[in-house]
Design an enzyme around this catalytic site. Structure first.
Site, PDB file in Angstrom:
ATOM      1  N   GLU A 114       8.778  -7.152   3.866  1.00 43.60           N
ATOM      2  CA  GLU A 114       8.854  -5.168   3.551  1.00 43.60           C
ATOM      3  C   GLU A 114       8.372  -5.371   5.211  1.00 43.60           C
ATOM      4  OE1 GLU A 114       7.826  -1.803   1.207  1.00 43.60           O
ATOM      5  OE2 GLU A 114       7.692  -3.544   0.239  1.00 43.60           O
ATOM      6  N   ASP A 137       3.878   6.154   3.761  1.00 41.45           N
ATOM      7  CA  ASP A 137       3.148   7.070   3.031  1.00 41.45           C
ATOM      8  C   ASP A 137       1.839   6.482   3.004  1.00 41.45           C
ATOM      9  OD1 ASP A 137       6.079   6.245   2.864  1.00 41.45           O
ATOM     10  OD2 ASP A 137       5.307   6.208   0.339  1.00 41.45           O
TER      11      ASP A 137
END
Length: 499
Positions: free
Chosen positions: A449, A218
């Site tokens: 993550e 992103d």
């Protein structure tokens, strides 16, 4: 009781609610039905990496799909589910199939697979942008958005056909008994048609992304230049739920987030139509997105062969796309694949891990693959020297930050893809070293993550599903294993294929 539940029940006392007293004993064979497991592994020691990874996937399972993490990402994400299915196949091929089927049930009529499938039981304020922002069933009506489920209107990288093929080969008997491939193949073929026809915005044969969220990385610096043309949405017009779960200094800036919201708003208000309108704001050809499309084209060819066709047309298409990828995005002087800004028709000279992902392609020219390996182990990524895992961005780049989202940290899915590419191109010792580093880091980081590429320090959410899933995939692969181009991509078929 499937394998994930069976593993964790020993630790937590959980009982599979669909298993009855009359259910057959745990056999390990690939039979249909929620009361039968699809694969059996020897009992793992309590506290083992394998068991803890299985517990993460069990904890994030909703009954029909797996959330990336319970807090930060409480819905189903598209490319997450593909990677999750790749790991789940080692615990329960049945659950892995259901993971992909649930996602495909939300496919739009024009073929797109949305990047989020929303869980209606999750409060709207738990995640932004929420279903009331995307308005898929109304704004997406012309594009064939489903009426019975709410989704986003953008997409994510097409890993799905590769995942479907790997899930199939983990238990072909179960797959054939459930007609898994024959049911998912038409949907996957429609997905690829959408990308190859509706998203060829640059006219060079490659698919374009129309939002940074579509590419999955992103906040990558590659988006800075094309995003600079976008007028951000006012900060008061949205509330960032992501900051409830992560430090602001590790997340995209408010300015960037305002631009993300503006792009998504404009796309929604244009009824999610693709074409020239996308190039007015943001349209980028990305090497990782297209490399995954190519890998999945090879996988679709293998699926077609399994279904009785031969897949040659799809292999030929994958090879043409590989040639287009090299022609449009490869910079031999820099030894990297770069993104192409469709509006300016120029390469974006930012070195990111996206430019290394094409290493996983079986027909990548030999000299190109060798150059990519040198870049991977050179000063810009420092693998094996200064970094333990492949960073998401150039260590020497102006925007490098070892903790900020996609601007430096190492991610497990991109490292898994690079590990596959190294094996595919004969770099077995290097692949094995990266595999070891991935397993060690997953273990010590709590299945984070993403991590600091230098130290392995955990960043973002813990107990992250694709980290756990890909850990399982690496654990189930023998260290000396070689990824077979024939088995995984189906090379060598002749004749036509199914559409």
């Amino acid at each position: 009781m499937d394998r994930t539940t069976q593993l964790t029940a020993r630790r937590t006392g959980i009982v599979d609610p669909v298993r009855t007293a009359t259910s057959p004993p745990f056999s390990g064979h690939g039979e249909i039905g929620p009361s039968r497991v699809a694969v059996y592994d020897p009992v793992r020691p309590a506290g083992s990496l394998h068991l803890r990874a299985a517990e993460v996937l069990h904890g994030n399972w909703t009954g029909t799909s797996t959330v990336p993490s319970r807090g930060l990402y409480p819905h189903q994400w598209s490319w997450d589910s593909a990677f999750i299915a790749i790991g789940l196949r080692h615990l329960s091929p049945l659950r892995a199939q259901v993971e992909l089927e649930t996602l495909l049930d939300a496919q739009w009529g024009d073929g797109r697979i949305p990047h989020i499938v929303f869980n209606p039981s999750v409060p709207l304020d738990a995640y932004f942008p929420s279903p009331d922002f995307w308005r898929s069933s109304t704004a997406g009506r012309a594009a064939g958005a489903p009426r019975t489920v709410q989704t986003s209107g953008i997409v994510q990288p097409p890993v799905h056909a590769l995942a479907a093929w790997l899930v199939h080969v983990s238990d072909p008997g179960l797959s054939r008994a459930r007609s898994f491939l024959s049911r998912v193949y038409p949907r996957l073929a429609a997905w690829h048609r959408y990308l190859l026809h509706r998203r060829d915005l640059g006219g060079g044969g490659l698919a374009s992304v129309v939002h940074p969220w579509e590419q999955g990385m992103d906040n990558a610096p590659s988006w800075d230049a094309p995003l600079s043309r976008v007028t951000p949405a006012p900060a008061r017009s949205f509330r960032r739920a992501d900051l409830d779960h992560g430090a602001a200094e590790d997340r995209p800036t408010d300015l960037d987030y305002g631009r993300y919201v503006r792009l998504a708003t404009d796309y929604r208000d244009g009824q999610y139509a693709d074409g020239t309108a996308g190039t007015d704001g943001f349209a980028v050809e990305d090497p990782a997105f297209n490399a995954l499309l190519i890998a999945s084209e090879h996988a679709l060819a293998r699926i077609a062969r399994e279904l009785g066709a031969t897949g040659t047309a799809r292999h030929a298409r994958a090879e043409r796309l590989t040639a287009a990828l090299v022609d449009r995005l490869w910079d031999p002087a820099e030894g990297m694949f770069f993104c192409r800004d469709v509006r300016t028709d120029g390469l974006i000279p930012e070195r990111g891990v996206s430019g290394l992902v094409p290493l996983l392609l079986p027909t990548l020219p030999r000299d190109t693959a060798a150059t990519l390996v040198r870049t991977l182990y050179g000063p810009h990524f420092g693998l094996g020297e200064s970094t333990r895992l492949v960073p998401s961005y150039d260590l020497t780049g102006h925007a490098f930050d070892p903790h900020r989202y996609w601007r430096g940290p190492a991610w497990f899915n991109t490292n898994w893809l690079v590990e596959r590419g190294l094996r595919l191109h004969g770099e077995h010792a290097r692949a094995q070293k990266l595999r070891g580093a991935l397993l060690e880091t997953a273990d010590t980081s709590g299945f984070a993550e993403y991590v600091d590429p230098y130290t392995g320090e955990a960043c973002g959410a813990l107990g992250f599903s694709w980290t756990a899933a890909l850990t399982l995939d690496l654990l189930h692969e023998a260290p000396e294993a070689v990824h077979s181009t024939t088995e995984e991509f189906g090379k060598g078929a002749k004749g036509g294929d199914r559409r």
